[in-house]
Design a protein around this motif. Structure first.
Motif, mmCIF file in Angstrom:
data_model
loop_
_atom_site.group_PDB
_atom_site.id
_atom_site.type_symbol
_atom_site.label_atom_id
_atom_site.label_comp_id
_atom_site.label_asym_id
_atom_site.label_seq_id
_atom_site.Cartn_x
_atom_site.Cartn_y
_atom_site.Cartn_z
ATOM 1 N N LEU A 88 0.812 -1.216 0.000
ATOM 2 C CA LEU A 88 0.000 0.000 0.000
ATOM 3 C C LEU A 88 0.846 1.266 0.000
ATOM 4 O O LEU A 88 0.314 2.366 -0.084
ATOM 5 C CB LEU A 88 -0.940 0.000 1.202
ATOM 6 C CG LEU A 88 -1.974 -1.124 1.230
ATOM 7 C CD1 LEU A 88 -2.763 -1.097 2.513
ATOM 8 C CD2 LEU A 88 -2.902 -1.005 0.043
ATOM 9 N N THR A 89 2.177 1.119 0.107
ATOM 10 C CA THR A 89 3.030 2.301 0.148
ATOM 11 C C THR A 89 3.284 2.868 -1.246
ATOM 12 O O THR A 89 3.662 4.025 -1.371
ATOM 13 C CB THR A 89 4.379 1.967 0.807
ATOM 14 O OG1 THR A 89 5.008 0.912 0.070
ATOM 15 C CG2 THR A 89 4.165 1.537 2.245
ATOM 16 N N SER A 90 3.079 2.077 -2.281
ATOM 17 C CA SER A 90 3.287 2.586 -3.637
ATOM 18 C C SER A 90 2.079 3.422 -4.061
ATOM 19 O O SER A 90 1.013 3.349 -3.469
ATOM 20 C CB SER A 90 3.493 1.429 -4.613
ATOM 21 O OG SER A 90 2.338 0.634 -4.659
ATOM 22 N N LEU A 92 0.241 3.331 -6.816
ATOM 23 C CA LEU A 92 -0.802 2.389 -7.201
ATOM 24 C C LEU A 92 -0.602 1.113 -6.379
ATOM 25 O O LEU A 92 0.475 0.522 -6.445
ATOM 26 C CB LEU A 92 -0.685 2.050 -8.695
ATOM 27 C CG LEU A 92 -1.834 2.542 -9.566
ATOM 28 C CD1 LEU A 92 -1.767 4.017 -9.745
ATOM 29 C CD2 LEU A 92 -1.853 1.805 -10.836
ATOM 30 N N PRO A 93 -1.565 0.696 -5.571
ATOM 31 C CA PRO A 93 -1.368 -0.529 -4.789
ATOM 32 C C PRO A 93 -1.088 -1.709 -5.716
ATOM 33 O O PRO A 93 -1.731 -1.887 -6.739
ATOM 34 C CB PRO A 93 -2.693 -0.705 -4.062
ATOM 35 C CG PRO A 93 -3.304 0.639 -4.041
ATOM 36 C CD PRO A 93 -2.847 1.318 -5.294
ATOM 37 N N LYS A 94 -0.082 -2.505 -5.360
ATOM 38 C CA LYS A 94 0.301 -3.656 -6.167
ATOM 39 C C LYS A 94 0.720 -4.778 -5.244
ATOM 40 O O LYS A 94 0.855 -4.592 -4.031
ATOM 41 C CB LYS A 94 1.423 -3.283 -7.133
ATOM 42 C CG LYS A 94 2.672 -2.796 -6.445
ATOM 43 C CD LYS A 94 3.744 -2.410 -7.444
ATOM 44 C CE LYS A 94 4.966 -1.926 -6.669
ATOM 45 N NZ LYS A 94 6.053 -1.568 -7.533
ATOM 46 N N LEU A 95 0.948 -5.951 -5.826
ATOM 47 C CA LEU A 95 1.384 -7.097 -5.040
ATOM 48 C C LEU A 95 2.815 -6.878 -4.565
ATOM 49 O O LEU A 95 3.680 -6.449 -5.326
ATOM 50 C CB LEU A 95 1.305 -8.377 -5.866
ATOM 51 C CG LEU A 95 -0.103 -8.821 -6.266
ATOM 52 C CD1 LEU A 95 -0.028 -10.085 -7.099
ATOM 53 C CD2 LEU A 95 -0.966 -9.050 -5.055
ATOM 54 N N SER A 96 3.052 -7.187 -3.319
ATOM 55 C CA SER A 96 4.371 -7.017 -2.737
ATOM 56 C C SER A 96 5.210 -8.255 -3.029
ATOM 57 O O SER A 96 4.869 -9.365 -2.603
ATOM 58 C CB SER A 96 4.248 -6.802 -1.236
ATOM 59 O OG SER A 96 5.511 -6.763 -0.639
#
Length: 155
Positions: A88-90, A92-96
């Motif tokens: 959630l820090t990016s 656009l939320p993406k898979l970590s």
């Protein structure tokens, strides 16, 4: 002459189907057109010997299902082979990628941040929870710091 016989028979049949009843409220007669059923009782001894209650089989869906058979409408879940947390820090939320967990071909659990985890430690933990291993470690560290600041010590 045959037409006279047919007409007479038709009148008798119509008279047989017509019933007259009296209406007690109106005081008049009401004419009902109905067919009187003739009750014909059949002698059971005249039935065919193979004509029994067991001669007609019930439909297949009336039969009791096998107790070991699975429910046909039940969703059978496929085994989980990988799980990922969401970063959630990016912007656009993406898979970590570091917080992803997967099963190797040998059946070992590979974590993106911590490497291969021992089977004895993770055998009863679902993969979905192992993907949250790093965020939960951060949360535990934050609680430890807060507890030390207020005078409580968790071990």
């Amino acid at each position: 002459m045959p037409s006279l016989v047919v007409a007479k028979k038709a009148l008798l049949t119509a008279a047989h189907r017509t019933m007259w009843t009296t209406n007690s409220r109106a005081g008049g007669a009401v004419r009902l057109f109905a067919i009187r059923r003739r009750v014909v009782l059949h002698d059971p001894s005249t039935f065919h010997p193979n004509d029994t209650q067991d001669a007609v089989k019930p439909p297949h869906y009336w039969v009791e299902p096998d107790p070991d058979a699975p429910e046909p409408m039940m969703y059978i879940r496929k085994p989980v082979t990988s799980a990922s947390a969401i970063d959630l820090t990016s912007r656009l939320p993406k898979l970590s990628v570091p917080d992803a967990v997967s099963l190797t071909a040998e059946g070992a659990v590979r974590h993106g941040r911590y490497g291969i985890l021992p089977r004895s430690v993770v055998e009863n933990i679902p993969l979905e929870y192992l993907a949250l291993l790093h965020p939960s470690a951060q949360a535990a560290a934050a609680l430890r710091i807060v507890g030390m600041n207020v005078g409580m010590l968790w071990k």
